[in-house]
Design an enzyme around this catalytic site. Structure first.
Site, PDB file in Angstrom:
ATOM      1  N   ASP A  62       0.906  -1.240   0.002  1.00  0.00           N
ATOM      2  CA  ASP A  62      -0.083   0.096   0.118  1.00  0.00           C
ATOM      3  C   ASP A  62       0.828   1.353  -0.126  1.00  0.00           C
ATOM      4  O   ASP A  62       0.673   2.263  -0.631  1.00  0.00           O
ATOM      5  CB  ASP A  62      -0.904   0.042   1.172  1.00  0.00           C
ATOM      6  CG  ASP A  62      -1.887   1.246   1.296  1.00  0.00           C
ATOM      7  OD1 ASP A  62      -2.369   1.570   0.148  1.00  0.00           O
ATOM      8  OD2 ASP A  62      -1.642   1.847   2.306  1.00  0.00           O
ATOM      9  N   GLU A 118      -2.004  -5.331  -3.497  1.00  0.00           N
ATOM     10  CA  GLU A 118      -1.045  -4.473  -2.739  1.00  0.00           C
ATOM     11  C   GLU A 118      -0.050  -5.537  -2.050  1.00  0.00           C
ATOM     12  O   GLU A 118       1.095  -4.822  -1.832  1.00  0.00           O
ATOM     13  CB  GLU A 118      -1.877  -3.748  -1.493  1.00  0.00           C
ATOM     14  CG  GLU A 118      -2.776  -2.496  -1.791  1.00  0.00           C
ATOM     15  CD  GLU A 118      -3.303  -2.050  -0.893  1.00  0.00           C
ATOM     16  OE1 GLU A 118      -3.791  -0.681  -1.077  1.00  0.00           O
ATOM     17  OE2 GLU A 118      -3.641  -2.565   0.263  1.00  0.00           O
TER      18      GLU A 118
END
Length: 148
Positions: free
Chosen positions: A50, A122
């Site tokens: 992320d 992610e």
């Protein structure tokens, strides 16, 4: 076990440590049902991925739109870094075929699966970053997410 080397071919990245790629697909629920599996789930990779994704997107937008104010750049970034966009990319890359989920999670095809797929994206970015560095992760994001 899943054939992760096929996913490597799909994304054109060969992992030095294939365990990192496999970990990117391991959902916590899978480990709860498969206690014999000695592998970590993907949440730490998701956390890292992320941050890498945000940095890559932020840098790209900063360079591409030098006259745009911060508020507009933030709006652009949030349109690229969200569960809907990431799950679309995950669907295109057939991430769902490689996910290691509990039987219950595997049956759910709704909003929860969309979030799991976005989180897996992610995690994949985090795994690429750890395995091959920032440039490889940046290239992956540029190829699969920035076109959106």
């Amino acid at each position: 076990m899943k054939e992760f080397h096929i996913f490597e071919e799909k994304i054109n990245i060969r992992f030095n440590n294939p365990d990192l790629l496999e970990q990117a697909f391991v959902h916590r629920s899978y480990l709860n049902e498969n206690k014999e599996v000695k592998r970590e789930h993907n949440e730490r990779l998701e956390f890292l991925g992320d941050a890498v994704l945000e940095l890559v997107i932020t840098h790209f937008l900063y360079e591409k739109f030098p006259s745009k104010p911060e508020g507009e750049l933030t709006a652009f970034r949030s349109s690229l870094v969200n569960a809907v966009t990431l799950s679309q990319v995950a669907a295109k890359l057939e991430v769902n075929e490689y996910l290691l989920l509990s039987k219950g999670e595997a049956k759910d095809k709704g909003r929860a699966r969309q979030v799991i797929m976005a989180n897996a994206m992610e995690s994949i970015i985090g795994a690429i970053f750890l395995d091959s560095g920032y440039v490889a992760a940046e290239k992956f994001v540029a190829q699969h997410i920035l076109p959106l």
